[in-house]
Design an enzyme around this catalytic site. Structure first.
Site, PDB file in Angstrom:
ATOM      1  N   GLU A  39       0.740  -1.147  -0.032  1.00 14.42           N
ATOM      2  CA  GLU A  39       0.018   0.032   0.011  1.00 14.42           C
ATOM      3  C   GLU A  39       0.846   1.138  -0.163  1.00 14.42           C
ATOM      4  O   GLU A  39       1.946   1.484   0.876  1.00 14.42           O
ATOM      5  CB  GLU A  39      -0.688   0.027   1.296  1.00 14.42           C
ATOM      6  CG  GLU A  39      -1.690   1.324   1.300  1.00 14.42           C
ATOM      7  CD  GLU A  39      -2.682   1.336   2.405  1.00 14.42           C
ATOM      8  OE1 GLU A  39      -2.837   0.309   3.315  1.00 14.42           O
ATOM      9  OE2 GLU A  39      -3.494   2.074   2.150  1.00 14.42           O
ATOM     10  N   ARG A 302       5.513 -12.878   9.400  1.00 16.79           N
ATOM     11  CA  ARG A 302       6.296 -11.648   9.152  1.00 16.79           C
ATOM     12  C   ARG A 302       7.714 -11.432   9.735  1.00 16.79           C
ATOM     13  O   ARG A 302       7.771 -12.172  10.662  1.00 16.79           O
ATOM     14  CB  ARG A 302       5.569 -10.228   9.255  1.00 16.79           C
ATOM     15  CG  ARG A 302       5.064 -10.131  10.664  1.00 16.79           C
ATOM     16  CD  ARG A 302       4.686  -8.599  10.875  1.00 16.79           C
ATOM     17  NE  ARG A 302       3.676  -8.436  10.022  1.00 16.79           N
ATOM     18  CZ  ARG A 302       3.465  -7.322   9.268  1.00 16.79           C
ATOM     19  NH1 ARG A 302       4.239  -6.264   9.606  1.00 16.79           N
ATOM     20  NH2 ARG A 302       2.166  -7.245   8.517  1.00 16.79           N
ATOM     21  N   LYS A 312       4.759   0.863   9.479  1.00 15.06           N
ATOM     22  CA  LYS A 312       4.839   2.108   8.798  1.00 15.06           C
ATOM     23  C   LYS A 312       4.227   3.326   9.629  1.00 15.06           C
ATOM     24  O   LYS A 312       4.701   4.380   9.513  1.00 15.06           O
ATOM     25  CB  LYS A 312       4.177   2.021   7.541  1.00 15.06           C
ATOM     26  CG  LYS A 312       4.730   1.340   6.375  1.00 15.06           C
ATOM     27  CD  LYS A 312       4.056   1.305   4.994  1.00 15.06           C
ATOM     28  CE  LYS A 312       3.488   0.083   4.632  1.00 15.06           C
ATOM     29  NZ  LYS A 312       2.926   0.106   3.500  1.00 15.06           N
TER      30      LYS A 312
END
Ligand code: ATP
Ligand code: MG
Length: 597
Positions: A39, A302, A312
């Protein structure tokens, strides 16, 4: 580009690659298509590198394709700056990788295929074979018209309805994992009425939050993601890619599976938190009754790293609050930061290969990443001498006004790297830490009356310590043994310590930025605010004394300062002939030592 990581090693194996192999063996796909779908709401970080290496790696290993797709369905958080940085970072991380593996350079082929959108695919073979390539991403927002049509299809089939509950009521009706939800009063709306309302939502008749489109699944499902999830919401906001064309935007769960289908993705690989979304992914695609084979979602753990924050949102906070100089601050775990720090892309790929891909979450020691950087640079970085904290040494036995050139190896790990000449004279600088007036027993460096070897130079002995009136150390007076030129001891005497030095009469000075970890706690997110453990000593700038050859380090050049670590001539702040250096990484893991002592 030499790239030990890809062409000399066998392809990695893990549970996802095993699935791909099995699918190919069973003839389920003729070509593997993966995707990396960031994104564009921030810069990519080292965690994304893990996903890129996995998705691109699988594509490369099977001569398949990996799409870079901007997952840009949320207009309010996304920006063109992020789109551009993502393209740049993916390019950087993958350059020099695929052609080495596929040998495409020698073939010179540029196989470019057409996607279903009629746009050139981001074809890894193609981009890898084209130096200076630019990479054209896919945009989920390009599929807004198709998403809309598919949504209409769901409404017609009775699988979706327009709901007038407010966002707060929608949440309240959803229940909780241990408590079933309640049906929305609008759940039984006729397809005709929903269709009409949905078209009017698109036409901009309603304000934000007034209505949503929801899937009609099961409000009592133990999986809360299946409790009539929202597929579309109203957002009167300008989008970085589609402008003001739309005021309804699809939710992630609807957009993602449909994008995967549109692009012909075979294996949609994401992180574990999406495991609970998988039934919804499959439900939507099944309800759409699509003609082509469906993509399948697989999840892996992850990457988490010690001494690092990766979300982020938190990285954005560091930038916004000016705790760091920007997204590319050399202390940031972003790809832009690691690149600016001087980490080679191949070292990041080697790291990703080393940590592997599993279903178990855990935290990886950041020392492992640093080790990959060291290993790579040990092979490739030329050795040079620099003194960061100088102490003057006068060789009383060396003739005044004279000098000589000594031969020094450029890289003991690489015989092809050759030698260089280093100027030597009566006045030298050594590292202040390499002298102790009252040394402990096993101190093999310089001390009064003690001998040490100057790297590539002579054996010297400390005869006298010169101090000022306050007793501060000013300089050392030493004598050299002319018979030991080049560091040899013809009489066979044992000299345990070797130290680095520069000639005070020839050296050049340059700023050196000593970077350290940004956080002092192993898990910065463990207790309280992550900013509480920001390392206040993570940047120190010194003026270093260096052998003259270092002045010629080109911006973007990497060297080893002998005994100190690997350094990078900052590509932004360096000028030709006037480099500004960063410490990329020390020669050893000094944190491991601190923790152990
Ligand atoms: P963050 O949680 O840091 O904001 P994100 O998951 O929202 O990241 P996306 O841009 O959605 O970021 O991620 C793009 C892809 O990268 C996704 O497939 C995601 O699963 C993967 N990814 C993100 N963070 C990591 C990580 N730490 N390790 C491995 N893969 C990751
Ligand atoms: Mg995300």
């Amino acid at each position: 580009m030499s790239d030990a990581d890809t062409h000399t090693q066998p392809a990695p194996r893990d549970f996802i690659r095993d699935i791909v192999l099995e699918d190919l063996r069973a003839g389920r796909h003729s070509r593997i298509v993966t995707r990396f779908p960031p994104e564009p709401n921030g810069y990519l970080h080292i965690g994304h590198a893990k996903s890129i290496c996995l998705n691109f790696g699988i594509a490369v290993e099977h001569a398949g394709i990996c799409h870079l797709r901007m997952d840009d369905t949320n207009p309010t958080k996304e920006e063109v700056e992020y789109v551009e940085s993502i393209q740049h970072d993916v390019n950087w991380l993958t350059a020099g990788w695929a052609e080495d593996r596929l040998g495409l350079k020698s073939k010179g082929a540029l196989p470019v295929s057409q996607s279903v959108q009629g746009r050139p695919d981001f074809h890894i073979e193609a981009i890898a074979a084209a130096p200076g390539r630019t990479l054209e991403p896919f945009y989920a927002s390009d599929y807004f018209p198709q998403f809309y049509d598919y949504a209409i299809g769901l409404i017609r089939r009775g699988s979706a309805y327009v709901c007038d509950l407010s966002p707060a009521d929608t949440d309240a009706y959803r229940g909780a994992p241990d408590r079933p939800g309640r049906n929305s009063p609008f759940r039984d709306r006729s397809p005709e009425e929903s269709l009409d309302l949905f078209q009017r939502m698109k036409a901009g008749e309603f304000p934000d939050g007034a209505r949503t489109l929801r899937a009609r699944i099961d409000m009592a499902s133990p999986n809360v993601w299946l409790r009539d999830p929202v597929l579309y919401r109203i957002r009167h906001a300008e989008h970085h890619h589609t402008g003001n064309a739309w005021c309804i935007y699809p939710m992630y769960d609807f957009a993602h599976c449909v994008s995967d289908y549109i692009e012909g993705i075979t294996h949609s690989i994401c992180t574990l938190e999406f495991e609970v979304h998988r039934p919804l992914y499959d439900w939507i695609l099944n309800k759409l009754e699509l003609p082509r084979p469906l993509p399948h979602q697989y999840e892996f753990a992850r990457l988490n790293l010690t001494y690092t924050v990766m979300s982020k949102r938190k990285l954005l906070q560091l930038v916004k609050e000016r705790r760091v100089s920007g997204w590319d601050d050399p202390r940031m775990p972003t790809l832009a930061g690691l690149r600016r720090r001087g980490y080679p892309a191949s070292a990041l790929r080697q790291f990703c290969r080393g940590i592997g891909v599993t279903k178990y979450s855990g935290t990886t020691d950041v020392g492992l990443l640093e080790n990959c950087v060291r290993q790579e640079l040990n092979r490739t970085a030329p050795r040079r001498s620099a003194v960061l904290n100088p102490l003057e040494v006068i060789l009383d036995t060396y003739p005044e006004g004279e000098g000589e050139m000594l031969d020094a190896l450029n890289n003991p790990e690489d015989s092809a790297a050759g030698t260089r000449h280093v100027p030597f004279s009566r006045r030298l600088y050594i590292e202040r830490e390499d002298f102790l007036e009252n040394p402990p027993k096993k101190f093999f460096r310089l001390a009064p009356g003690q001998e040490v070897r100057l790297r590539y130079g002579y054996i010297i002995r400390c005869d006298r310590v010169e101090k000022d009136a306050e007793g501060n150390l000013l300089r050392l007076h030493c004598s050299h043994d002319p018979a030991t030129r080049g560091g040899n001891t013809p009489d066979g005497r044992k000299i345990k310590g070797t130290i680095h030095w520069v000639s005070a009469d020839h050296c050049v000075c340059a700023p050196v930025r000593l970077y350290d970890r940004l956080f002092t706690r192993e898990n910065p997110e463990e207790a309280g605010d992550f900013l509480d453990c920001l390392n206040s000593d993570s940047l120190q700038t010194v003026s270093a004394h260096m052998e003259p050859a270092l002045a010629d380090t080109p911006p973007g050049g990497r060297v080893q300062f002998e005994r100190l670590g690997y350094f990078f001539a900052d590509p932004v702040d360096s000028r030709p002939g006037a480099p500004v250096f960063h410490r990329i990484v020390g020669l050893r893991d000094s944190w491991a030592k601190t923790a152990a002592s």
